[in-house]
Design a protein around this motif. Structure first.
Motif, PDB file in Angstrom:
ATOM      1  N   PHE A   1      27.010  53.952 -24.219  1.00 16.63           N
ATOM      2  CA  PHE A   1      27.759  52.682 -24.298  1.00 16.63           C
ATOM      3  C   PHE A   1      29.260  52.933 -24.476  1.00 16.63           C
ATOM      4  O   PHE A   1      29.964  52.130 -25.084  1.00 16.63           O
ATOM      5  CB  PHE A   1      27.213  51.785 -25.414  1.00 16.63           C
ATOM      6  CG  PHE A   1      25.794  51.340 -25.171  1.00 16.63           C
ATOM      7  CD1 PHE A   1      25.527  50.272 -24.318  1.00 16.63           C
ATOM      8  CD2 PHE A   1      24.731  52.005 -25.742  1.00 16.63           C
ATOM      9  CE1 PHE A   1      24.228  49.866 -24.056  1.00 16.63           C
ATOM     10  CE2 PHE A   1      23.426  51.600 -25.488  1.00 16.63           C
ATOM     11  CZ  PHE A   1      23.175  50.527 -24.649  1.00 16.63           C
TER      12      PHE A   1
ATOM     13  N   ARG B   1      19.940  50.314 -30.957  1.00 14.86           N
ATOM     14  CA  ARG B   1      18.761  50.011 -30.122  1.00 14.86           C
ATOM     15  C   ARG B   1      17.549  50.784 -30.630  1.00 14.86           C
ATOM     16  O   ARG B   1      16.437  50.262 -30.696  1.00 14.86           O
ATOM     17  CB  ARG B   1      19.028  50.402 -28.675  1.00 14.86           C
ATOM     18  CG  ARG B   1      19.974  49.456 -27.982  1.00 14.86           C
ATOM     19  CD  ARG B   1      19.560  49.282 -26.536  1.00 14.86           C
ATOM     20  NE  ARG B   1      20.540  48.434 -25.847  1.00 14.86           N
ATOM     21  CZ  ARG B   1      20.375  47.976 -24.622  1.00 14.86           C
ATOM     22  NH1 ARG B   1      19.290  48.280 -23.938  1.00 14.86           N
ATOM     23  NH2 ARG B   1      21.289  47.217 -24.065  1.00 14.86           N
TER      24      ARG B   1
ATOM     25  N   ASP C   1      26.977  43.674 -25.781  1.00 18.09           N
ATOM     26  CA  ASP C   1      25.667  44.283 -25.604  1.00 18.09           C
ATOM     27  C   ASP C   1      25.006  44.526 -26.969  1.00 18.09           C
ATOM     28  O   ASP C   1      23.821  44.205 -27.173  1.00 18.09           O
ATOM     29  CB  ASP C   1      25.832  45.612 -24.843  1.00 18.09           C
ATOM     30  CG  ASP C   1      24.525  46.113 -24.281  1.00 18.09           C
ATOM     31  OD1 ASP C   1      23.663  46.501 -25.092  1.00 18.09           O
ATOM     32  OD2 ASP C   1      24.347  46.102 -23.055  1.00 18.09           O
ATOM     33  N   GLY C   2      25.805  45.059 -27.908  1.00 20.48           N
ATOM     34  CA  GLY C   2      25.285  45.289 -29.255  1.00 20.48           C
ATOM     35  C   GLY C   2      24.942  43.988 -29.967  1.00 20.48           C
ATOM     36  O   GLY C   2      23.980  43.921 -30.745  1.00 20.48           O
TER      37      GLY C   2
ATOM     38  N   ALA D   1      30.862  46.120 -24.546  1.00 22.29           N
ATOM     39  CA  ALA D   1      29.918  46.924 -25.326  1.00 22.29           C
ATOM     40  C   ALA D   1      29.515  46.167 -26.589  1.00 22.29           C
ATOM     41  O   ALA D   1      28.341  46.154 -26.975  1.00 22.29           O
ATOM     42  CB  ALA D   1      30.545  48.272 -25.680  1.00 22.29           C
ATOM     43  N   ALA D   2      30.505  45.522 -27.221  1.00 28.87           N
ATOM     44  CA  ALA D   2      30.208  44.763 -28.435  1.00 28.87           C
ATOM     45  C   ALA D   2      29.221  43.643 -28.125  1.00 28.87           C
ATOM     46  O   ALA D   2      28.296  43.367 -28.895  1.00 28.87           O
ATOM     47  CB  ALA D   2      31.500  44.196 -29.016  1.00 28.87           C
TER      48      ALA D   2
ATOM     49  N   LEU E   1      25.830  52.012 -30.773  1.00 25.31           N
ATOM     50  CA  LEU E   1      25.046  51.002 -30.055  1.00 25.31           C
ATOM     51  C   LEU E   1      23.687  51.555 -29.634  1.00 25.31           C
ATOM     52  O   LEU E   1      22.676  50.857 -29.740  1.00 25.31           O
ATOM     53  CB  LEU E   1      25.831  50.472 -28.859  1.00 25.31           C
ATOM     54  CG  LEU E   1      27.071  49.659 -29.253  1.00 25.31           C
ATOM     55  CD1 LEU E   1      27.930  49.353 -28.038  1.00 25.31           C
ATOM     56  CD2 LEU E   1      26.682  48.364 -29.942  1.00 25.31           C
TER      57      LEU E   1
ATOM     58  N   HIS F   1      32.064  52.785 -27.616  1.00 22.83           N
ATOM     59  CA  HIS F   1      32.812  51.664 -28.171  1.00 22.83           C
ATOM     60  C   HIS F   1      32.109  51.234 -29.464  1.00 22.83           C
ATOM     61  O   HIS F   1      30.890  51.329 -29.574  1.00 22.83           O
ATOM     62  CB  HIS F   1      32.864  50.507 -27.180  1.00 22.83           C
ATOM     63  CG  HIS F   1      33.496  50.895 -25.886  1.00 22.83           C
ATOM     64  ND1 HIS F   1      34.794  51.331 -25.793  1.00 22.83           N
ATOM     65  CD2 HIS F   1      33.009  50.950 -24.620  1.00 22.83           C
ATOM     66  CE1 HIS F   1      35.080  51.620 -24.535  1.00 22.83           C
ATOM     67  NE2 HIS F   1      34.007  51.413 -23.797  1.00 22.83           N
ATOM     68  N   LEU F   2      32.871  50.771 -30.422  1.00 27.58           N
ATOM     69  CA  LEU F   2      32.358  50.406 -31.753  1.00 27.58           C
ATOM     70  C   LEU F   2      31.875  51.620 -32.530  1.00 27.58           C
ATOM     71  O   LEU F   2      31.061  51.507 -33.433  1.00 27.58           O
ATOM     72  CB  LEU F   2      31.212  49.370 -31.666  1.00 27.58           C
ATOM     73  CG  LEU F   2      31.643  47.937 -31.386  1.00 27.58           C
ATOM     74  CD1 LEU F   2      32.066  47.751 -29.939  1.00 27.58           C
ATOM     75  CD2 LEU F   2      30.546  46.961 -31.726  1.00 27.58           C
TER      76      LEU F   2
END
Lengths: 284, 1015
Positions: free
Chosen positions: A60, A73, B111-112, B108-109, A69, A63-64
């Motif tokens: 992903f 999941r 998606d999360g 992306a955020a 991420l 990011h973050l």
């Protein structure tokens, strides 16, 4: 005896899946690249595998926060399957982004020696390198000989590349580190290659670039209390053969003098994967 | 909908750092010499959803922040919190995206967000926008907040909200708002009246950014006067006597210089004022590139596919074929260096994925040409400083390559003042595919049939990227459009690559191509030539935002898309695979055999063009070319005073520090060059892994030492004297670099990437004839050298409008050919690197030094410094390439035989610089004597850049074998490697250079290290 079945995760920006599968196959594993969603959607079951590898990459896009991420999941969708996997005594490895994923799911470092099975609570993190830069450079690692880690048995020192921007291992307090150290879970450390082999490991921060990221206590990789789950930022799969070592044209690439798969050309990284395959075969 | 703000900032404390803030602080120091005490950073998220703010606040630690290392606040600005920000800052700057600009962290955020709110009914309508805030403490006087903000963002794609010292003291913090996209209004297809005077045809082309000339506009005009055409059009219910806007845009894209290479295809009247030659060349491309390659194809069995596909394919062994493509992304990189370069690299990756039935990208190359990073002269309006272009381009290809999991194995960075006007950003990719697919089809052959369903796969279509192809066919001006700029999304593309390769192996793909320049109009249009027709329904195309008009959907170059055809019976399996990989795949067209490019929007026909007219209707350009030899002032080094004591030593240190020669390690190390576990020779080599690598070597099949070499050559300086010599030098350098790695010279292929200034004579370009003559000469040399080297040009590209501005202020790049080579390396266990290996190693020169100092790096250095008056003189030439290649074969096989482990190409800075670099790589010294290397002057033998030369190191025990192996080839013993830690170069009894290795390391590494360290 049937070759141990290895699930190598891929999808969503994992990108070391091909070579990670290849190194397991070189040492007698039966590796298969399995898309993460095949486990999440129930098309495939982790029960059918004996080793799980979470390879490097940029899941992903990181990011973050790296690995977060994909970690989410897995934490939400594969909680029971992962718990059962470790409880069944099956090894898991996370390399680079895979290590970040295992840390963010809470599989590493895990709870404690008394109740070692996963509780999926994040206790550590891997954050931006002090340099602020993603870098690909070779480092030297040493491994704790007393670590319960089944992956690193018998290995003292290897050279391999790091390729990350977020590899600085941090935990909230020194007591957290002390607890892991007491249980020999601080498995892999960056060391100064000029030190004699076996004497490189130190808690005192090494300067850049010996420690490429400013990791606390020079930590490159850790294991959980069972020794089954292992994660590290550097890439041992990237030195499966001596021809991948930068010193190979200098005729001084380190590694075993002979091997059944690559003759005199086996690289230092392959033993990590062989250890897991042999562990599974020995515990059947 | 509610907008919830979430902010995250790094925790402070023992061992914790605010690294994003530190990076800004270091760069201000490194680029502008401004010392700021501290910079702190805040990441922000603006969540546009139907969730209550409290619901989001409860889950922030599950998604937006990492509780181990970060603090977070919901719906409050960190800056207003005295707990977290107790001291008043000197400035605070928030940077966010403009509406509609790709926000990868935001996607992306989102998606999360769906992962943590899986059951929320409104989750699918949410969207998330991100921003960064930088907070400055201890700012020196005179540094304005506006200026600081300008260094942190590009106002073409980003917004800045600032608070200066006064605002900060008043607590007026920068609070950026959610970037709401303005609604788009769908315009129905328009009738474009072409029954207008010629001047209006021209102005229609210019105002519409069509980049079509009068003859082309007239060709279109007359097409719609054809009675048969009108009848056919009436029958399908489209305006009969004029093009729709969809058709005109589609023709403009398809006929653009970018897509049709009209200059390379033109008929050229060429005059040479020196020789009196007066000839017609009917297509440079067909004459000098295609013909020689096709001739060679008859001689070898490994050239599988040349020219017609997205990349050229060669057979590498029985089981695998490899392919390579290089592209340029110059104009987008000038406007937005980061986004432009990123789309360059991920774009060329798609060329590989779109080759044959789909190849897997396994290695990237990046070659950049920039203005000097320390430029202190004037900057034309609307251009970024070269250091900023450098940083942005580097970051773009770094992110694009690294996140895609493709190693960057080779490249170069070249500097010249004239690249300030237009940077050159060459991105290349190598791919691999099995020769045969499991279903028995040969992978390099596309197999579409009429009736196949055409999918658009990957990203969606948006307003971004409209007019990229036509825009790049125009010169850069202050009004260049921002819609031509995009930011790539490597993860969307990576998911697509994973899925496409699975679909290929499952036999689901009958045809595939990339969506690049010209969007769907080009991709479907080109594939439709296989079956002779297609029918597209634009209403089915998934959009980033509603309201795009038909022509915009057809030509938008939105990234991360492939066009793939699938047999109707395979569609269900294809759909399922896309779903598993979370890749959007939408059937948008069908192949037909009607001979027509038929485009509908729902039920309405909006374009109806014959495939023939679309692809072959463009009239051939007729151009004028006239060569006269440039006569710049001569470089006369004999007049330069040298220190009695130090001789040429200070010059060596200055040369090593020249940006064109200096180490690029701090930049290159930020590329992943080892993912896939195949890279044998890395970009930096030697005992400290910091000596220069000549070529990339990979062993892509795990466990098998069979290798591939990837190298490049580029020599734009020589164009100042003769662009023909420039081309020959580029090719020779690429081949020499590959030879240093032990390439099999009988199985190598090349790529020609031409970047030229406008070469069509006009008011804007009064010297067009000369620039075209440069192109003619370059191509003639290309043919001559490639025929001699038996080096097929399997895929190439040209970018022909690399100019900025007009008139007095016009800046044209030096004509630049990047030549890339890829080829077979029989066994990577036997290769060579440039670093000296040990004391006692014997140093040999392979090749001959001639009196060729014209346009050399030393000439440029001494002219730039005022010590010399010119760079003119004899440019390096390649008079007998058929002899050179035999020497190269001998050297390469010596490497493959294990006789040589040390080899280095001798180019910029000649023997002096090559020997210095070999000492640096080995951290050793050497004693070298250049007496006996020919009749040329000392300056030429020391600094000259004569082609066809290498320095090699031979172990004493192999020396006799090496001499025997090289019998009949020009080799000269120069000296011995020493552990004395200094390099001495003498000419007989005269010591020319004596420099410590440590001093060379410092000089070589310092110039381009713009990282600002790690403190």
């Amino acid at each position: 005896m049937a070759a141990p079945k290895v699930a190598v995760l891929f999808g969503f920006g994992i990108n070391c899946d091909h070579e990670t599968a290849a190194v397991f196959n070189l040492v007698g594993g039966d590796a298969e690249r399995v898309h993460v969603n095949n486990f999440i959607l129930g098309n495939r079951s982790l029960d059918d595998f004996e080793i799980l590898a979470v390879p490097g990459g940029f899941s992903f896009g990181d990011h973050l926060g790296s690995g977060r991420l994909l970690g989410n999941r897995m934490r939400f969708a594969l909680r029971e399957q992962l718990h059962a996997f470790v409880a069944a005594g099956k090894p898991i490895i996370g390399i680079c982004n895979g290590f970040q994923v295992l840390v963010k799911t809470g599989l590493l470092p895990g709870p404690n020696a008394q109740t070692p099975l996963p509780d999926f609570v994040q206790r550590a993190s891997l954050t931006l390198n002090d340099s602020g830069r993603y870098e690909d450079r070779w480092v030297t690692l040493e491994f704790d000989a007393n670590s319960p880690c089944i992956w690193t048995k018998g290995i003292q020192r290897i050279d391999c590349p790091v390729r990350h921007g977020e590899g600085k291992f941090v935990m909230p307090s020194t007591t957290d580190f002390d607890a892991l150290a007491a249980n020999n879970q601080l498995t892999a450390r960056y060391v100064d290659p000029s030190k004699p082999i076996g004497q490189g490991m130190t808690d005192k921060p090494l300067p850049f670039p010996l420690s490429p990221n400013g990791s606390m206590r020079n930590i490159a990789g850790i294991c959980d209390a069972t020794g089954l789950v292992f994660g590290l930022m550097p890439h041992p799969e990237a030195v499966y053969a001596k021809w991948l070592h930068p010193d190979h044209t200098r005729k001084s690439a380190p590694g075993p003098p002979t091997s059944d798969v690559l003759g005199e050309w086996e690289g230092e990284g392959l033993q990590i994967f062989r250890n897991a395959v042999e562990y599974v075969l020995g515990n059947r | 909908m509610t907008i919830t703000r979430v902010e995250v900032t790094p925790k402070q404390g023992e061992g914790m750092r605010d690294v994003r803030g530190d990076v800004v602080r270091r760069q201000l120091m490194s680029d502008h010499n401004i010392k700021v005490e501290e910079v702190r950073s805040i990441n922000g998220f603006l969540i546009n959803s139907e969730l209550e703010k409290t619901e989001i606040a409860e889950r922030v630690n599950d998604l937006f922040s990492d509780p181990i290392i970060e603090n977070t606040l919901t719906d409050t600005l960190f800056l207003s919190s005295t707990e977290h920000f107790p001291n008043t800052p000197a400035a605070a700057i928030t940077i966010g995206f403009k509406p509609g600009v790709t926000d990868n962290p935001g996607s992306a955020a989102y998606d999360g967000f769906k992962t943590i709110f899986p059951h929320h009914e409104h989750r699918n309508v949410a969207s998330i926008s991100t921003y960064h805030t930088y907070v400055f403490f201890g700012l020196p006087d005179g540094v304005s907040t506006e200026w600081l903000a300008s260094t942190l963002h590009n106002n073409l794609i980003q917004r800045a909200v600032t608070a200066d010292a006064a605002a900060c003291s008043n607590g007026e913090w920068p609070a950026i708002d959610y970037p709401e996209k303005p609604p788009q209004t769908l315009t129905p297809p328009q009738r474009m009246d072409l029954e207008i005077p010629d001047e209006e045809l021209i102005s229609l082309s210019e105002s519409g950014l069509l980049a079509l000339n009068l003859e082309e506009m007239q060709t279109i005009q007359s097409h719609y006067r054809d009675e048969t055409v009108r009848q056919e059009r009436t029958a399908v219910g489209i305006i009969p006597d004029a093009p729709t806007d969809v058709e005109l845009e589609c023709l403009a894209q398809t006929w653009s210089e970018h897509c049709k290479h009209k200059i390379f295809a033109s008929k050229i009247h060429h005059i040479d004022t020196e020789t009196g030659e007066d000839t017609i060349i009917d297509s440079i491309f067909k004459t000098h590139i295609m013909k020689p390659t096709h001739d060679l194809q008859k001689e070898v069995d490994w050239l599988l596919s040349v020219f017609h596909d997205n990349s050229g394919v060669i057979a590498w062994n029985e089981d695998w074929s490899v392919c390579m493509k290089a592209e340029t992304h110059n104009s987008p990189s000038a406007l937005d260096p980061y986004g432009g370069a990123m789309t360059g690299i991920v774009g060329v990756n798609r060329d590989i994925l779109g080759t044959g039935l789909g190849a897997r990208p396994i290695a990237n190359t990046d070659v950049f040409c920039f203005g000097p990073p320390d430029w202190e002269g004037e900057l034309p309006d609307n251009l970024f400083h070269p250091s900023r272009v450098f940083r942005g381009v580097h970051a773009g290809v770094r992110v694009g390559g690294n996140e895609s999991g493709i190693p960057t194995v080779n490249g170069a960075i070249v500097f010249d003042d004239r690249y300030i006007g237009k940077p050159l950003v060459y991105c290349g990719t190598i791919g691999i595919m099995p020769r045969k697919l499991p279903d028995g089809r040969e992978s390099h052959i596309k197999t579409p049939t009429a009736g196949d369903i055409v999918y658009m796969v990957g990203g969606r279509v948006g307003y971004d990227g409209i007019h990229g192809a036509t825009f790049s066919s125009l010169e850069l001006t202050e009004e260049s459009p921002s819609s031509a700029v995009q930011i790539g999304d490597p993860i969307t593309q990576k998911k697509m690559v994973d899925m496409v390769l699975e679909a290929r192996d499952a036999g689901l793909i009958s045809c595939i191509t990339d969506n690049g320049a010209g969007g769907l109009s080009s991709s479907i249009g080109e594939m439709a030539t296989y079956t002779d027709g297609c029918e597209i329904d634009l209403a089915k195309v998934p959009l980033k935002q509603a309201g795009l008009s038909a022509w915009e959907i057809l030509v938008s170059e939105s990234q991360e898309r492939m066009t793939i055809s699938v047999k109707p019976e395979d569609c269900a399996a294809f759909d399922a695979m896309a779903q598993l990989h979370e890749v959007e795949a939408t059937p948008v067209a069908t192949f037909t055999n009607t001979g027509m490019f038929h485009v509908k929007y729902g039920e309405d026909t909006v374009a109806y063009l014959s495939i023939d007219f679309l692809h072959d209707g463009v009239p051939q350009l007729q151009l004028e070319s006239e060569w006269r030899t440039p006569t710049p002032e001569l470089f006369t080094p004999e007049a330069i005073p040298l220190s009695e004591q130090a001789g040429h030593s200070p010059l060596l240190l200055r040369m090593l520090a020249r940006p064109n020669i200096a180490s690029k390690e701090s930049w290159v190390r930020q590329y992943d060059h080892e993912v896939i576990a195949q890279t044998v020779v890395k970009p930096f080599v030697g005992v400290e892994r910091d000596g220069p690598g000549d070529a990339g070597v990979i062993a892509p099949i795990h466990g098998d030492p069979h290798g591939l070499v990837i190298s490049c050559g580029i020599a734009p300086r020589y164009s100042d004297l003769d662009a023909g010599a420039m081309a020959a030098a580029s090719i020779d350098e690429a081949v020499r670099n590959a030879v240093c790695a032990g390439i099999n010279v009988d199985k190598m292929a090349g790529l020609d990437n031409f970047c030229w200034p406008d070469s069509i004579e006009s008011v804007k370009t009064p010297d067009g004839k000369f620039k075209l003559a440069q192109l003619v000469r370059a191509n003639r040399e290309l043919e001559r050298v490639c025929r001699a080297y038996k080096l097929p040009c399997v895929s190439g590209k040209d970018s022909m409008k690399n100019d900025y501005g007009t008139g007095e202020k016009k800046i044209s790049i030096p004509p630049t050919l990047l030549y890339s080579v890829f080829g077979d390396q029989p066994d990577v266990r036997f290769t060579a690197t440039s670093d000296f290996k040990n004391a006692g190693e014997k140093v040999y020169l392979v090749g001959i030094s001639k009196e060729e100092l014209g346009a050399s790096e030393i000439a440029f250095m001494l002219r730039d410094s005022g010590e010399a008056t010119g760079i003119g003189g004899q440019v390096p030439l390649l008079p007998n390439p058929e002899i050179n290649i035999t020497t190269y074969r001998a050297l390469s096989t010596a490497i493959q035989a294990g006789l040589i482990r040390t080899a280095h190409d001798c180019s910029e800075g000649g023997i002096a610089v090559a020997a210095a670099e070999m000492c640096i790589g080995g951290r050793l010294g050497a004693g070298i004597d250049i007496d006996g290397t020919g009749d040329a002057s000392v300056w030429s033998r020391l600094w000259g850049e004569s082609l066809g030369r290498f320095l090699v190191g031979v172990q004493p025990e192999d020396e006799a074998d090496f001499i025997e192996w090289m019998a009949g080839h020009p080799i000269t013993m120069l000296g011995t490697v020493t552990d004395s830690e200094n390099l001495t170069v003498s000419d007989g009894y005269d010591v020319l250079i004596d420099v410590d290795t440590a001093a060379m390391v410092e000089a070589w590494q310092h110039t381009l290290d713009m990282t600002g360290g790690v403190a």
